[in-house]
Design an enzyme around this catalytic site. Structure first.
Site, PDB file in Angstrom:
ATOM      1  N   HIS A 166       7.983  65.139  52.706  1.00 41.70           N
ATOM      2  CA  HIS A 166       8.527  63.633  52.694  1.00 41.70           C
ATOM      3  C   HIS A 166       9.307  63.312  54.014  1.00 41.70           C
ATOM      4  O   HIS A 166       9.021  63.897  55.081  1.00 41.70           O
ATOM      5  CB  HIS A 166       9.561  63.660  51.539  1.00 41.70           C
ATOM      6  N   GLU A 221      15.438  65.977  48.493  1.00 43.70           N
ATOM      7  CA  GLU A 221      14.289  66.812  48.910  1.00 43.70           C
ATOM      8  C   GLU A 221      13.847  66.752  50.596  1.00 43.70           C
ATOM      9  O   GLU A 221      13.895  67.829  51.076  1.00 43.70           O
ATOM     10  CB  GLU A 221      13.134  66.705  48.151  1.00 43.70           C
ATOM     11  N   HIS A 234       8.071  71.951  50.456  1.00 45.07           N
ATOM     12  CA  HIS A 234       8.657  71.178  49.490  1.00 45.07           C
ATOM     13  C   HIS A 234       9.606  71.620  48.865  1.00 45.07           C
ATOM     14  O   HIS A 234       9.836  73.048  48.656  1.00 45.07           O
ATOM     15  CB  HIS A 234       7.498  70.616  48.639  1.00 45.07           C
ATOM     16  N   GLU A 289       6.862  75.366  47.106  1.00 47.84           N
ATOM     17  CA  GLU A 289       7.823  74.561  46.646  1.00 47.84           C
ATOM     18  C   GLU A 289       9.001  75.516  46.456  1.00 47.84           C
ATOM     19  O   GLU A 289       8.782  76.420  45.432  1.00 47.84           O
ATOM     20  CB  GLU A 289       7.361  74.182  44.958  1.00 47.84           C
TER      21      GLU A 289
HETATM   22 ZN    ZN Z   1       7.798  67.263  47.463  1.00 44.90          ZN
END
Ligand code: ZN
Length: 260
Positions: free
Chosen positions: A11, A25, A78, A143
């Site tokens: 992002h 995030e 992420h 993640e």
């Molecule tokens: Zn993400």
């Protein structure tokens, strides 16, 4: 050529990623990506980043960037989120399919993160994710815990450096095990100049010579060479230092020989 990796912080810019109670995030991913990159760099990996600041890049642009740079590996970082807050926690890694180096690395990263305290939710195949599908090199998307899990956030904040280290260790261990990471170059042993002051068949005679040197304030040790004992007085990195020491020994009445 060193092994090269594109580190991709998820992002950025107008895309905050998942948001939970004001926590974005994109901020967590940038911070963690930079920390991981620093460790990898210290360990001899050539590290490139899709972004190092708060800017927007489409997933496709990220893949293109990696392809154009021709890096060996793509690692995207992420944070996860779940429709209901505080219901799921843990780490998960995503790859194009469950095979090859990327699969090994994803598993290794998860295992390392588990030792920091995360629940290991496993490695999943996501063939439709652009950064996994469009990158021409093996790619892993980690993640690092759920952003809408207070437990994961607490772990993320209080063990931040350990988490960065865990991801880096997962990467490095995998590459080392696969043999794709070249051993760090061992510094070339510097040639030392050593001054030999006597070569003896009999160890006692060598010991006597050693004593004689020490009595006069010279350094001395004995080492074995073939069937002989040789008495060495000093080791020098520089030839001129060795020559000067040789001169002092000669003045004191010792016969010397410069060896390497
Ligand atoms: Zn993400």
């Amino acid at each position: 050529m060193p092994y090269s990796m594109m580190l991709d912080s998820g992002h950025g810019g107008s895309d905050p990623g998942a948001v939970y109670r004001g926590r974005r995030e994109k901020d967590d991913t940038l911070r963690l990506t930079l920390a991981v990159g620093e460790i990898l760099q210290e360990n001899g990996i050539e590290v490139l980043y899709t972004r190092t600041t708060d800017v927007y890049l489409s997933p496709y642009e990220r893949a293109v960037e990696a392809n154009q740079a021709g890096v060996d590996f793509f690692l995207s970082i992420h944070r996860n989120s779940y429709p209901t807050d505080n219901e799921v926690m843990g780490v998960e890694s995503l790859i194009y399919d469950l095979s090859g180096l990327k699969y090994q690395m994803a598993q290794e990263i998860n295992e390392q993160l588990e030792t920091v305290g995360f629940v290991d939710l496993g490695v999943k195949a996501r063939p439709n994710l652009v950064v996994l599908k469009r990158t021409r090199m093996p790619a892993v998307l980690v993640e690092a815990g759920f952003i809408n899990s207070d437990t994961d956030n607490e772990l993320f904040d209080s063990n931040f450096q350990d988490i960065a280290q865990a991801i880096a260790t997962g990467v490095l261990d995998t590459l080392e095990n696969a043999g794709v990471l070249k051993e760090p170059e061992t510094p070339v042993e510097q040639t030392k100049y050593r001054i030999q002051v006597g070569l003896f068949r009999n160890r006692n005679n060598a010991a006597r010579q050693q004593e004689a040197l020490e009595d006069r304030g010279f350094p001395a040790y004995i080492d074995q060479w073939k069937q002989y004992y040789r008495v060495i007085s000093g080791e020098y990195d520089m030839l001129d230092e060795a020559v000067a020491a040789q001169r002092r020994l000669k003045r004191a009445g010792f016969e010397t020989l410069l060896i390497q």
